[in-house]
Scaffold this active site. Structure first.
Site, mmCIF file in Angstrom:
data_model
loop_
_atom_site.group_PDB
_atom_site.id
_atom_site.type_symbol
_atom_site.label_atom_id
_atom_site.label_comp_id
_atom_site.label_asym_id
_atom_site.label_seq_id
_atom_site.Cartn_x
_atom_site.Cartn_y
_atom_site.Cartn_z
ATOM 1 N N CYS A 120 0.926 -1.114 -0.153
ATOM 2 C CA CYS A 120 -0.014 -0.049 -0.099
ATOM 3 C C CYS A 120 0.968 1.281 0.088
ATOM 4 C CB CYS A 120 -0.925 0.016 1.270
ATOM 5 S SG CYS A 120 -2.196 1.114 1.275
ATOM 6 N N CYS A 122 -0.056 4.321 1.809
ATOM 7 C CA CYS A 122 -0.559 5.298 2.842
ATOM 8 C C CYS A 122 0.623 5.865 3.896
ATOM 9 C CB CYS A 122 -1.619 4.990 3.560
ATOM 10 S SG CYS A 122 -1.690 3.487 4.308
ATOM 11 N N CYS A 130 -3.635 6.182 -0.028
ATOM 12 C CA CYS A 130 -3.140 4.767 -0.275
ATOM 13 C C CYS A 130 -2.733 4.973 -1.969
ATOM 14 C CB CYS A 130 -4.126 3.883 -0.220
ATOM 15 S SG CYS A 130 -4.597 3.785 1.638
ATOM 16 N N LYS A 195 -12.492 -4.580 2.145
ATOM 17 C CA LYS A 195 -11.750 -3.906 3.134
ATOM 18 C C LYS A 195 -12.561 -2.649 3.237
ATOM 19 C CE LYS A 195 -7.710 -1.315 4.357
ATOM 20 N NZ LYS A 195 -6.245 -1.012 3.952
ATOM 21 N N ARG A 217 -10.789 7.931 3.411
ATOM 22 C CA ARG A 217 -10.477 6.724 2.354
ATOM 23 C C ARG A 217 -11.819 6.070 1.877
ATOM 24 N NH1 ARG A 217 -5.476 6.654 3.750
ATOM 25 N NH2 ARG A 217 -4.636 5.886 5.610
ATOM 26 N N LYS A 248 -11.634 -7.183 6.263
ATOM 27 C CA LYS A 248 -11.233 -6.407 7.408
ATOM 28 C C LYS A 248 -12.064 -5.330 7.518
ATOM 29 C CE LYS A 248 -7.376 -3.551 7.820
ATOM 30 N NZ LYS A 248 -6.394 -2.647 7.016
ATOM 31 N N SER A 274 -6.285 -3.043 14.579
ATOM 32 C CA SER A 274 -5.762 -2.410 15.807
ATOM 33 C C SER A 274 -6.825 -2.040 16.611
ATOM 34 C CB SER A 274 -5.058 -1.120 15.193
ATOM 35 O OG SER A 274 -5.692 -0.224 14.544
HETATM 36 C C1 PBG Z 1 -3.050 0.092 4.911
HETATM 37 C C2 PBG Z 1 -3.393 -0.661 5.977
HETATM 38 C C3 PBG Z 1 -4.169 -0.252 7.082
HETATM 39 C C4 PBG Z 1 -4.457 -1.294 8.040
HETATM 40 C C5 PBG Z 1 -3.563 -2.202 7.274
HETATM 41 N N1 PBG Z 1 -3.120 -1.901 5.970
HETATM 42 C C6 PBG Z 1 -4.906 1.177 7.390
HETATM 43 C C7 PBG Z 1 -5.867 1.701 6.486
HETATM 44 O O1 PBG Z 1 -6.308 1.283 5.452
HETATM 45 O O2 PBG Z 1 -6.172 2.878 6.795
HETATM 46 C C8 PBG Z 1 -5.151 -1.327 9.083
HETATM 47 C C9 PBG Z 1 -4.881 -2.247 10.197
HETATM 48 C C10 PBG Z 1 -5.201 -2.001 11.462
HETATM 49 O O3 PBG Z 1 -5.995 -0.935 11.789
HETATM 50 O O4 PBG Z 1 -4.846 -2.749 12.197
HETATM 51 N N2 PBG Z 1 -3.646 0.613 3.797
#
Ligand code: PBG
Length: 328
Positions: A120, A122, A130, A195, A217, A248, A274
């Site tokens: 990615c 970002c 991204c 996602k 996003r 996700k 997270s």
């Molecule tokens: C990168 C990415 C993200 C996460 C994994 N890959 C963040 C996003 O899309 O903002 C999130 C992982 C997490 O919150 O544990 N694009």
């Protein structure tokens, strides 16, 4: 025939009976541990909203991966914090980029651990989006070419599997042909297929320093209200060559995990993100819940919904619990 003939509690009477009729079992084989690598030496800084997770320099990362290997966790997914960011996120496809440095060291020093890289932009762009920005929004097709370049550069540095998380349309196909054209036909792609644009990524954006400077996003990640769309997204990724498909976040999307597994019968990964981790840790640190028990319940529920693989910041904790002699 109902009560008093049937008494459901007969199968719940004691732990041995419960073990025999248990439908879902979580094992260490299901887990992937996310890790964050940063420049420098001997650095191990805890991420405040994700206790037990760290920004690590390459030397510390190598030691950490050896421990993860000893816990018998099959793989890690790597996220990079580059020395410098720019408009195109060029550190992500540089031979001397942070991920490439980490991959080379890991390949040299850690055996038998699957090294997956998140693909990615970002974390690498100065604007935090991204992909490449044009008039304030991400230019999908201009980003595709750079994604192919990034994926290839990771694989050339030693990545065993590529996990695109950018949500550009067409990325799986572009990455597949970029890898195939250089002979990397056997490197699998784990696509972040469904996602969602989720507030549960909050702590990660602190961890990866990847929050968008302006805007959000929602233009490329999915609307949390949609589930038919998750099926379409996933189908497209499979058609383009994804080997594993991902949903996700996990917990607010267990129905989506279930649907995707039923629909495609493909290896399904779920990212226990997270914010989901942070909530459990915060409550456990306040003494409001039993952190270990809630963690195991959560991971089991993600598996029960249909996930074969769970990416989780609890992977080490769960492995420790699962590896205990008396754990049943
Ligand atoms: C990168 C990415 C993200 C996460 C994994 N890959 C963040 C996003 O899309 O903002 C999130 C992982 C997490 O919150 O544990 N694009």
């Amino acid at each position: 025939m109902a009560f008093p003939i049937h008494r459901m509690r007969r199968m719940r009477n004691d732990e041995n009976t419960r073990r025999l009729v248990r439908e879902t079992s979580l094992t260490v084989n299901d887990l992937i541990m996310p890790l964050f690598v940063c420049p420098g030496k001997n650095i191990k800084n805890e991420i405040s909203s994700m206790p037990g997770n760290y920004h690590m320099s390459v030397d510390v990362l190598v030691d950490e991966c050896k421990k993860i290997r000893e816990l018998r966790i099959p793989g890690i997914i790597l996220f990079g914090l580059p020395e410098a960011k720019d408009l195109t996120g060029s550190d992500s496809f540089s031979e001397t980029g942070i991920i490439q440095q980490a991959l080379k060291a890991l390949k040299r020093e850690v055996k038998d651990l699957l090294i997956i890289t998140d693909v990615c932009f970002c974390e690498y762009t100065s604007h935090g989006h991204c992909g490449v920005l044009e008039h304030g929004s991400v230019n999908n097709d201009a980003t595709l070419e750079l994604l192919g370049k990034q994926a290839l550069s990771h694989v050339e540095a030693g990545a065993d599997m590529i996990a695109p998380s950018d949500m550009m349309d067409g990325r799986v196909g572009v990455i597949r042909s970029a890898l195939d054209s250089k002979g990397f036909k056997n490197i699998p792609i784990m696509a972040y297929s469904a996602k969602y644009s989720s507030a549960f990524y909050g702590p990660f954006r602190e961890a990866a320093d990847s929050a968008p400077q302006e805007g959000d996003r929602k233009g490329y990640q999915m609307d949390p209200a949609n589930s038919d769309e998750a099926v379409r997204e996933t189908r497209l990724d499979i058609e383009e060559g994804a080997d594993i498909v991902m949903v996700k976040p996990a917990l607010s999307y267990l129905d989506v995990i279930y649907r995707i597994k039923q629909e495609f019968k493909m290896p399904v990964a779920a990212y226990n993100v997270s914010g989901e981790y942070a909530m459990i840790q915060a409550a456990a640190r306040n003494g409001w819940i039993d952190g270990d028990k809630v963690t195991m319940e959560v991971l089991t529920s993600i598996k029960r919904a249909g996930a074969d693989i769970i990416l989780t910041y609890s992977a080490k904790d769960a492995a420790r619990i699962l590896n205990q002699k008396d754990y049943i």
